[in-house]
Design an enzyme around this catalytic site. Structure first.
Site, PDB file in Angstrom:
ATOM      1  N   ARG A   3      -5.470   6.487  -3.946  1.00 33.69           N
ATOM      2  CA  ARG A   3      -5.936   5.320  -3.833  1.00 33.69           C
ATOM      3  C   ARG A   3      -6.325   4.883  -2.428  1.00 33.69           C
ATOM      4  NH1 ARG A   3      -3.242   0.898  -2.425  1.00 33.69           N
ATOM      5  NH2 ARG A   3      -3.731  -0.987  -3.595  1.00 33.69           N
ATOM      6  N   CYS A  43       0.779  -1.213  -0.202  1.00 36.98           N
ATOM      7  CA  CYS A  43      -0.082   0.118  -0.098  1.00 36.98           C
ATOM      8  C   CYS A  43       1.033   1.220  -0.025  1.00 36.98           C
ATOM      9  CB  CYS A  43      -0.935   0.086   1.320  1.00 36.98           C
ATOM     10  SG  CYS A  43      -1.839  -1.376   1.355  1.00 36.98           S
TER      11      CYS A  43
END
Length: 336
Positions: free
Chosen positions: A234, A193
């Site tokens: 995101r 991530c």
């Protein structure tokens, strides 16, 4: 073809946390998978060293073995992507990786020496990415910093759940109250991530070619900045979509539970992560590549090799994109 980041990454998450949280991105399986990818990257660097010493045949044999190991690594990731992440794109890429990597190794044995440039690029990608997988304090800092920045982004949109310990043992879980959310779930940050995988792709490409240092540093800084910003968006998107149930429409839940075997409460996560975010990521990588090429056109040389492996056809991206062809990177060598 897949790179150490194509799953874009690595972060050893065994599964879903019992509290109903899910990782925002995928990770390697750890153990055997990590050992195999280290062997592959080590073989790539060994091959480059052998070639530098003039041992061409041993270099090509070593590189071919490295490519086979690299493809095997991605094959070991198929169960994770298929069963745990339920990601069609990552599953397909992982399945395709072994034959593509094996074919790359075959081409090296057939004396396509220009593939050493692609080998060098992937080696540097691994060198950038893999230490974060194996050095605990680096991994912790990256994950927790990304979690804090993502939480700040949520606060800008009016959500402040707080952060507590995720299933990976880091302060990376967004502490939404399961009784006050649409799905009863939340998410936590894992290594992939952080955007490090995408950063490693461009770092490896830029490091592999010969170009003026100032241009390489400028291109790298641009790529890192754009990736960081897009990755933050995101993470905020997925981190809110999952607990707030942005995609929990009845027809979509029925479709994904009936035909894709998804848990009803995970539908928003799967749609936001596996379909929307991953699709947009492909376009983002293309856009970033264009920006990097404008500064360091030499990175087109390893990309030409990728296209040759995929299609069996020679491409001249320099000519196609109207870029001045500078072959100081040794991208294409005569086959003799």
């Amino acid at each position: 073809m897949p790179t150490p980041s194509a799953a874009i990454g690595s972060g050893s998450v065994a599964g879903l946390a019992s509290a109903g949280s899910v990782p925002l991105a995928s990770s390697t399986g750890g153990g055997l998978s990590d050992a195999i990818v280290w062997i592959a990257i080590g073989a790539f660097f060994a091959a480059l060293a052998l070639r530098w010493r003039g041992a061409d045949r041993p270099a090509r044999l070593t590189a071919a073995g490295g490519w086979l190991a690299f493809g095997t690594f991605w094959l070991t990731m198929v169960p994770y992507f298929y069963y745990e992440m339920q990601s069609p794109l990552e599953t397909l890429l992982s399945v395709a990786a072994l034959p593509l990597c094996a074919y790359t190794g075959y081409l090296m044995l057939q004396d396509r020496r220009s593939l050493f440039l692609l080998t060098k690029a992937v080696a540097f990608m691994g060198l950038i990415y893999l230490p974060a997988e194996t050095i605990p304090f680096v991994r912790e800092w990256l994950i927790e910093t990304t979690a804090a920045q993502t939480h700040f982004g949520m606060e800008l949109l009016g959500h402040s759940p707080g952060i507590n310990e995720g299933a990976n043992g880091y302060m990376s879980r967004f502490n939404f109250d399961p009784n006050e959310t649409a799905t009863g779930r939340t998410t936590y940050i894992v290594l992939s991530c952080t955007g490090l995988g995408s950063m490693a792709i461009f770092g490896g490409l830029i490091a592999a070619v010969s170009a003026p240092l100032k241009q390489k540093l400028s291109a790298f800084a641009l790529a890192i900045g754009v990736i960081w910003f897009l990755n933050l968006i995101r993470n905020v998107f997925i981190g809110l979509a999952s607990p707030l149930g942005w995609f929990q429409q009845d027809w979509l839940v029925s479709l994904m539970t009936t035909y894709l075997g998804a848990e009803p409460s995970r539908v928003s996560f799967l749609v936001s992560h596996n379909y929307i975010a991953q699709t947009l990521s492909v376009f983002a990588l293309i856009g970033i590549t264009y920006l990097v090429v404008k500064i360091v056109p030499e990175v087109l040389a390893p990309l030409e090799e990728v296209l040759f492996v995929l299609t069996g056809t020679e491409y001249d991206l320099f000519e196609a994109l109207g870029v001045e062809e500078v072959r100081t990177d040794g991208g294409r060598e005569p086959d003799n």
